[in-house]
Design an enzyme around this catalytic site. Structure first.
Site, PDB file in Angstrom:
ATOM      1  N   SER A 140       0.465   8.029  15.844  1.00 13.50           N
ATOM      2  CA  SER A 140      -0.680   7.632  15.015  1.00 13.50           C
ATOM      3  C   SER A 140      -1.157   8.841  14.232  1.00 13.50           C
ATOM      4  CB  SER A 140      -1.824   7.117  15.892  1.00 13.50           C
ATOM      5  OG  SER A 140      -3.025   6.995  15.154  1.00 13.50           O
ATOM      6  N   TYR A 154      -7.469   7.454  22.947  1.00 12.80           N
ATOM      7  CA  TYR A 154      -6.363   6.928  22.144  1.00 12.80           C
ATOM      8  C   TYR A 154      -5.682   8.059  21.371  1.00 12.80           C
ATOM      9  CZ  TYR A 154      -3.870   4.220  18.604  1.00 12.80           C
ATOM     10  OH  TYR A 154      -2.895   3.701  17.775  1.00 12.80           O
TER      11      TYR A 154
END
Length: 250
Positions: A140, A154
């Protein structure tokens, strides 16, 4: 061409979207996820649209690590070989640390990193035995810096996955293996994991994002930002800007 593509977390979001894009290209698909009813529906739709594409679906909770190895091997036996594994399964639960949501943060940590480790191990065992294959990890843009609130854990897991992927690549260079490995860093692509997030800059729809993901994966890069614009530039800036500016993306 990598003919047989294994995708985890394929029942929704980016996994489902990538499966549809690969079906358009005539690739055979090994799809796994927890929600088998959605996988079966996806298989049925692909069979109707692209009857020449072979699709196999299996139930898999990636946090059941023994099952990861078993399911990957079953796919290999069924197809004869697995040419590419896309480590896609993940989640985005969580909150700022110290606010009483450890249970959610640890679920994200286990799913996005420890379970990803199991998938990488299982894929590489197959690739080493075959002497070929392409391992793709879906990291990401948030992996580049620490992020606030629900993004904290995350982002940390995606940073860990990015480092893990580079470590695997270092091993492959050292052993002169023909196995390839790529880390993909998506920007903001609309999916089930972020469907409730509003007013996010540079967000693209799922289909657009998945087309860009598949196009990037096909190049087999060491690392790629997806979509390339504006995320390659944003990634460059994120590494250099003060944290108080970067955190506005979280």
């Amino acid at each position: 061409m990598r003919k047989t593509i294994l995708i985890t977390g394929a029942s929704s979001g980016l996994g489902e979207g990538m499966a549809r894009e690969y079906a358009k290209q005539g690739r055979d698909l090994a799809l796994c996820a927890r929600r088998t009813e959605r996988l079966e529906q996806l298989k049925s739709e692909i069979a109707q649209q692209y009857p020449s594409v072979k699709v196999s679906v299996k139930a898999l909770d990636v946090n059941d690590h023994d099952a990861v190895f078993q399911v990957f091997k079953e796919f290999q036996q069924e197809f004869g070989s697995i040419d590419r594994v896309i480590v896609n399964a993940g989640m985005g639960k969580g909150a700022s640390l110290g606010t009483g949501y450890f249970y959610a943060n640890v679920q994200t940590a286990q799913t996005n990193f420890v379970a990803a480790l199991a998938q990488c191990e299982a894929a590489l065992e197959i690739f080493y035995q075959q002497q070929h294959g392409h391992l793709v990890t879906i990291s990401s843009i948030s992996a580049l810096r620490g992020m606030p609130r629900a993004m904290t854990v995350y982002a940390a897991t995606k940073a860990g996955l990015l480092a893990l992927t580079e470590g695997i690549r270092a091993d492959l260079i050292r052993t002169k293996s023909k196995v390839k490995v790529s880390a993909i860093l998506p920007g903001f692509i609309r999916s089930e994991i972020n469907e409730k997030v509003k007013n996010t800059p540079f967000m693209v729809d799922t289909e657009t994002g998945c087309k860009a993901l598949v196009k990037a994966i096909e190049r087999e890069p060491v690392q790629a930002y997806v979509p390339g614009w504006p995320w390659a530039l944003i990634g460059f800036l994120m590494k250099r800007l003060p944290l108080k500016w970067v955190m506005k993306l979280g």
